[in-house]
Enzyme design. Structure first.
Site, PDB file in Angstrom:
ATOM      1  N   LYS A  56      44.326 -41.041  81.795  1.00  0.00           N
ATOM      2  CA  LYS A  56      45.181 -42.139  81.320  1.00  0.00           C
ATOM      3  C   LYS A  56      44.704 -43.484  81.862  1.00  0.00           C
ATOM      4  O   LYS A  56      44.692 -44.483  81.143  1.00  0.00           O
ATOM      5  CB  LYS A  56      46.629 -41.868  81.733  1.00  0.00           C
ATOM      6  CG  LYS A  56      47.222 -40.646  81.034  1.00  0.00           C
ATOM      7  CD  LYS A  56      48.528 -40.172  81.683  1.00  0.00           C
ATOM      8  CE  LYS A  56      48.993 -38.880  81.044  1.00  0.00           C
ATOM      9  NZ  LYS A  56      50.175 -38.290  81.712  1.00  0.00           N
ATOM     10  N   GLN A 100      54.814 -38.751  86.006  1.00  0.00           N
ATOM     11  CA  GLN A 100      53.925 -37.615  85.776  1.00  0.00           C
ATOM     12  C   GLN A 100      54.622 -36.330  86.212  1.00  0.00           C
ATOM     13  O   GLN A 100      55.060 -36.192  87.344  1.00  0.00           O
ATOM     14  CB  GLN A 100      52.619 -37.788  86.585  1.00  0.00           C
ATOM     15  CG  GLN A 100      51.577 -36.714  86.335  1.00  0.00           C
ATOM     16  CD  GLN A 100      51.027 -36.756  84.917  1.00  0.00           C
ATOM     17  OE1 GLN A 100      50.766 -37.819  84.374  1.00  0.00           O
ATOM     18  NE2 GLN A 100      50.854 -35.586  84.318  1.00  0.00           N
ATOM     19  N   ASP A 125      56.891 -42.361  77.441  1.00  0.00           N
ATOM     20  CA  ASP A 125      56.767 -40.912  77.256  1.00  0.00           C
ATOM     21  C   ASP A 125      57.852 -40.380  76.334  1.00  0.00           C
ATOM     22  O   ASP A 125      57.779 -39.248  75.873  1.00  0.00           O
ATOM     23  CB  ASP A 125      56.857 -40.189  78.604  1.00  0.00           C
ATOM     24  CG  ASP A 125      55.526 -39.584  79.019  1.00  0.00           C
ATOM     25  OD1 ASP A 125      54.627 -39.512  78.161  1.00  0.00           O
ATOM     26  OD2 ASP A 125      55.395 -39.170  80.186  1.00  0.00           O
TER      27      ASP A 125
END
Length: 935
Positions: A56, A100, A125
């Site tokens: 990322k 994460q 997300d």
């Protein structure tokens, strides 16, 4: 039938990244300095998480996104994670924010609570319940979609086949892929069936699908023969199966039997190389979309601030009536509006907060805004409205001209508040609110200064007492005691030893002579300059005798109390540029000389660290707001005679960063321009390194008539008729003071805008005359102001003049070089600022010049302690007197603050209460809890 066409995620994601790269470049061109910001929060150190995060970060760097990886240890608690999330939620530079997963912590953490704590507008997300809810009800333009389903949809679009009207089957119902994929297809007008492990007719349902998305997590579960001929097959699975031909002994397969499925499908994604690369690309796309939404809502560098609408009344009610008729915004809202982060703000109730100095560190690379100082002509005892003008100007700049603007003002002393002056929050429709909070305890800074100051005073007298009553060895044993058989110097004692030239760290190694030097400060009582303080006007404490208790064994001396705001610690607070600088200044404060004529400091007393502890919260600026909702820093309140009369350097520095390059910070200098402004330039700006852009000089017809020879103006007494009737001749004569103060400002190379503060007794002709004469005297502009009665609206013309003036070159310069001899610096101020022909130093002042030069303090700036009621030393001399000799009675040193202050004439640093103090009019409603009365 021909084999399926391969939907390569690698190819499509590369195209997406290239498109995003171009979009970011366009943003930067349109908004220079702007970059989309992505924050990735990781808990622990899992190898797989590290791998995904690196992917990322690499993609973000390629596109031009500013990605920040925040890593918490695996010992982090749920509270630690939530605190970090709150900070990132409030950071305007972060547009996209992901946590994460999984959270690799030793402590129990509720993952759903964590994902839901992410601000929905930054949840790129798409995992929060709010974004999931918006997706489920079809609000696709107002939510973020989880990255894997979003990537799947992008791959489906690549086929060119219309989704609307097609039959779609989704296998899997996870919150991350299956459920949002169902909603996404549904709101793109497909007829959607969701299948899962309990679906009994799975093969039959798969056979009906025009579009098949599989996210079951089971290797090759979907067989090729189940698939409808010509279907689009999107395989989200990543599974490992044994394979002896591979070096690792295994290979990666999807949830679909790829080799047979590709013979029936029209399009199919491979595993690996299909959906996987799209997930990261979609995360980047969501981050860029979030940045675009931010730019649509907020113009970079412009605050999105809610202003309060004033409801003006005629006649204007009392200040406290006005203050209490408006509901302040929650102070955390104000903090958010101006770009402060949640962890930079320490709330003190709903209406005031302290701002941590970490904000200045975070913003250090931001450009400063325009710096404006408000000062005035020589005032009447009633004051001419500098505070009111300061507030009116920022209300005009902010609420009416929509500029980023901060006011930075001093905190008032409670002494004058309860005495004759009343409050200092401004007045009329230009106030800092709540005014009672502003005028009283606020956040306790003045109380902290009182405690710190009196600790020093107590230490001085206690040290003299102990030295007079103990031997060297007894003193040494108490100063360096044995603890568990070990004697050790403290850090502050090591500094004292070094100052004495004793380079030893073992307490047992000192000789008798060295012990004597170390333990005895030998303070000469006649040289003590440090006094006790109290934040109350109490005339009977101006001269006292201390030490009268029998326990003090006859060691008495004459001392005094001063008002707290005259303490050198207040000046130190105002001039410090950080906690470390403040601590050093506190340690340099000189309290007396020893019998050898050497300075004795607070560091010698051993009290520096304790002072820093007492002042550690006071060093943080206080955040409040005006009636119209513009932000205000209230911080420090040094006297404008024996100190420099300006609010803190730290508040100004933080405000200048927050407003940005095109914004304004408006601060106020105490008393007239000859005092507060001169010290603002020569002391405050010298230490801060800041350079002002505009001087606003406040003038009133009333004060100018007084300077023209009008009768005395006295607080509490009705104005004589000369001030109630038009008198242009008297007014024109009094403008000599205005002319002189304009010239004083121009000496420093800064443009001057004159604010003519209008009163209801002023005539149009009088106001027009002041404007005309101010311009003729060299002011950049002069403007009539009615802000007291009209709020910011009445200062719009002033604000526009300030804007124009700020665009002209400012050739700022100091009046003198600090390297000049003390007498020369004093003479320059007297002659150029006051109009004196020369100075005369009385014997005590001459002795101090010699003493301070010998002690190494001759290079400090000068802070003249002079009456504010005249340009001269005589308060009865009005206008612009010249040719007088300025007498210097004495000179004192504020070494920690960093200046010498010559005393011109006599003055008290402890005001007294008048016959009828302001507190007669102050009361508390015990039912509502409201403060009533005048301030």
């Amino acid at each position: 039938m021909a084999p399926a066409e391969i939907l390569s995620g690698k190819t499509v994601s590369a195209q997406v990244r290239e498109r995003l790269k171009q979009q970011v470049l366009e943003m930067k061109e349109k908004f220079p300095g702007f970059r989309p910001g992505l924050a990735i929060l990781q808990v622990g150190n899992r190898d797989d998480s590290n791998l995904y995060i690196n992917m990322k970060l690499k993609a973000a760097a390629e596109i031009g996104i500013n990605a920040n990886h925040i890593k918490l240890p695996n010992t982090a608690t749920e509270a630690d994670v939530l605190k970090c999330i709150a900070s990132l939620n409030g950071d305007p530079a972060v547009h996209g924010f992901i946590v994460q997963l999984p959270l690799d912590s030793d402590k129990p953490i509720n993952t759903e609570k964590i994902t839901n704590a992410v601000a929905p507008e930054k949840d790129v997300d798409g995992l929060s319940s709010i974004n999931a809810g918006k997706l489920s009800r079809g609000d696709l333009g107002d939510c973020f979609i989880p990255c894997t389903p979003k990537g799947c949809m992008e791959l489906i679009r690549q086929t060119g086949i219309q989704v609307a009207g097609k039959r779609a089957v989704v296998i899997g119902r996870s919150k991350i892929v299956g459920a949002p994929m169902h909603d996404l297809l549904l709101w793109n007008h497909a007829t959607v069936t969701t299948c899962h492990s309990k679906t009994s007719t799975l093969a039959e349902e798969v056979g009906k699908a025009d579009i098949l998305v599989v996210a079951a997590g089971k290797a090759e579960m979907v067989k090729g023969e189940w698939i409808k001929p010509g279907a689009i097959v999107i395989d989200c699975g990543i599974n490992h199966v044994p394979d002896s031909t591979k070096a690792s002994g295994k290979r990666v397969v999807g949830d679909v039997a790829y080799s047979t499925a590709k013979e029936k499908a029209s399009y199919i994604t491979p595993v690996p190389g299909g959906v996987g690369p799209m997930t990261v690309a979609m995360l980047m796309q969501s981050t860029v979309e979030s940045a675009q939404r931010f730019l649509e809502k907020f113009q970079p560098g412009k605050w999105n601030i809610q202003y309060n609408q004033l409801s003006l009344k005629v006649p204007v009610p009392s200040d406290i009536e006005i203050s209490q008729s408006y509901m302040p915004k929650p102070i955390d809202q104000v903090a958010q509006e101006v770009g402060l982060l949640p962890d930079e703000v320490e709330l003190y109730g709903q209406t005031k907060a302290k701002v941590h100095l970490s904000a200045l560190k975070r913003l250090k690379n931001q450009p400063d805004g325009k710096y404006v100082v408000v000062t005035g002509i020589t005032p009447t005892p009633l004051g001419e409205g500098k505070s009111t003008t300061t507030v009116g100007l920022v209300q005009a700049l902010g609420a009416h001209l929509h500029q980023n603007v901060f006011a930075c003002v001093r905190q008032p002393s409670q002494g004058p508040t309860f005495g004759i002056k009343g409050g200092a929050a401004g007045g009329g429709y230009c106030q800092v609110i709540p005014m009672e909070e502003f005028n009283l305890h606020l956040t306790g800074d003045i109380h902290a200064i009182t405690a710190a100051n009196n600790l020093v005073a107590a230490a001085v007298d206690a040290r003299m007492f102990h030295e007079l009553t103990q031997t060297d060895q007894a003193l040494y044993n108490r100063l360096v005691p044995s603890v568990n058989g070990v004697r050790k110097f403290s850090d502050i004692q090591i500094r004292r030893l070094q100052k004495l030239g004793i380079n030893k760290t073992d307490p047992t190694a000192l000789t008798k002579e060295e012990v004597n030097l170390f333990v005895r400060l030998d303070i000469d009582p006649g040289t003590i300059t440090w006094q006790r303080v109290l934040d109350t006007n109490d005339r009977f404490l101006r001269k006292i005798t201390i030490g009268q208790s029998p326990t003090e064994k006859g060691f008495t001396r004459t001392a005094q109390f001063d008002i707290t705001v005259s303490s050198e610690i207040m000046a130190v607070l105002a001039l410090s540029d950080g906690l470390d600088d403040m601590k050093k200044r506190l340690g340099r404060m000189v309290v007396a000389s020893n019998k050898r004529g050497e300075p004795v400091t607070t560091d010698d007393l051993g009290v520096t660290g304790a002072l820093a502890v007492l002042m550690k919260d006071a060093v943080k600026p206080n955040l409040m707001q005006t009636l119209e909702g513009t932000p205000v820093f209230v911080h420090a309140g040094p006297f404008a005679n024996i100190a420099h009369g300006n609010s803190s350097v730290l508040a100004d520095k933080i405000a200048l960063k927050l407003v940005g390059k095109e914004g304004f910070v408006v601060t106020e200098a105490g008393f007239g321009a000859d005092i507060g402004m001169e010290k603002f330039f020569n002391i405050k700006c010298r230490y801060s390194g800041l350079r002002p852009h505009v001087v606003v000089l406040v003038a009133t017809v009333r004060a100018l008539k007084m300077h023209g020879g009008g009768p005395a103006v006295t607080a509490g007494v009705p104005l004589p008729k000369e001030y109630m009737e038009e008198n242009l001749q008297l007014l024109a004569k009094g403008c000599s003071n205005l002319n002189k103060q304009i010239q004083n400002a121009r000496l420093f190379g800064v443009p001057v805008v004159v604010a003519v503060n209008a009163f209801k007794t002023d005539t149009k002709a009088e106001l027009a005359l002041v404007v005309q004469l101010a311009r003729e005297a060299g002011a950049f502009d002069a403007v009539e102001c009615t802000h007291w009665a009209e709020g910011g609206k009445g200062a719009v013309a002033l604000a526009q003049a300030v804007q124009r003036a700020s665009e002209t070159p400012s050739n700022f310069r100091f009046l003198y070089n600090v390297e000049l001899p003390v007498i020369d610096k004093i003479r320059l101020i007297a002659q150029q600022i006051y109009g004196a022909s020369d100075i005369e130093l009385l014997p005590e002042a001459q002795e101090k010049v010699a003493l301070y030069t010998k002690q190494g303090f001759g290079n400090l700036p000068i802070c003249m302690a002079k009456t504010h009621l005249s340009l001269s030393h005589d308060p009865e001399q009005k206008g612009a007197p010249t040719g007088f000799i300025l007498p210097i009675r004495d000179i004192r040193a504020s070494v920690g603050a960093g200046f010498l202050y010559p005393l011109v004439g006599t003055m008290s640093t402890m005001p007294g209460l008048p016959t009828r103090p302001c507190f007669y009019d102050i009361d508390l409603d015990t039912v509502s809890g409201e403060v009533n009365g005048l301030f």
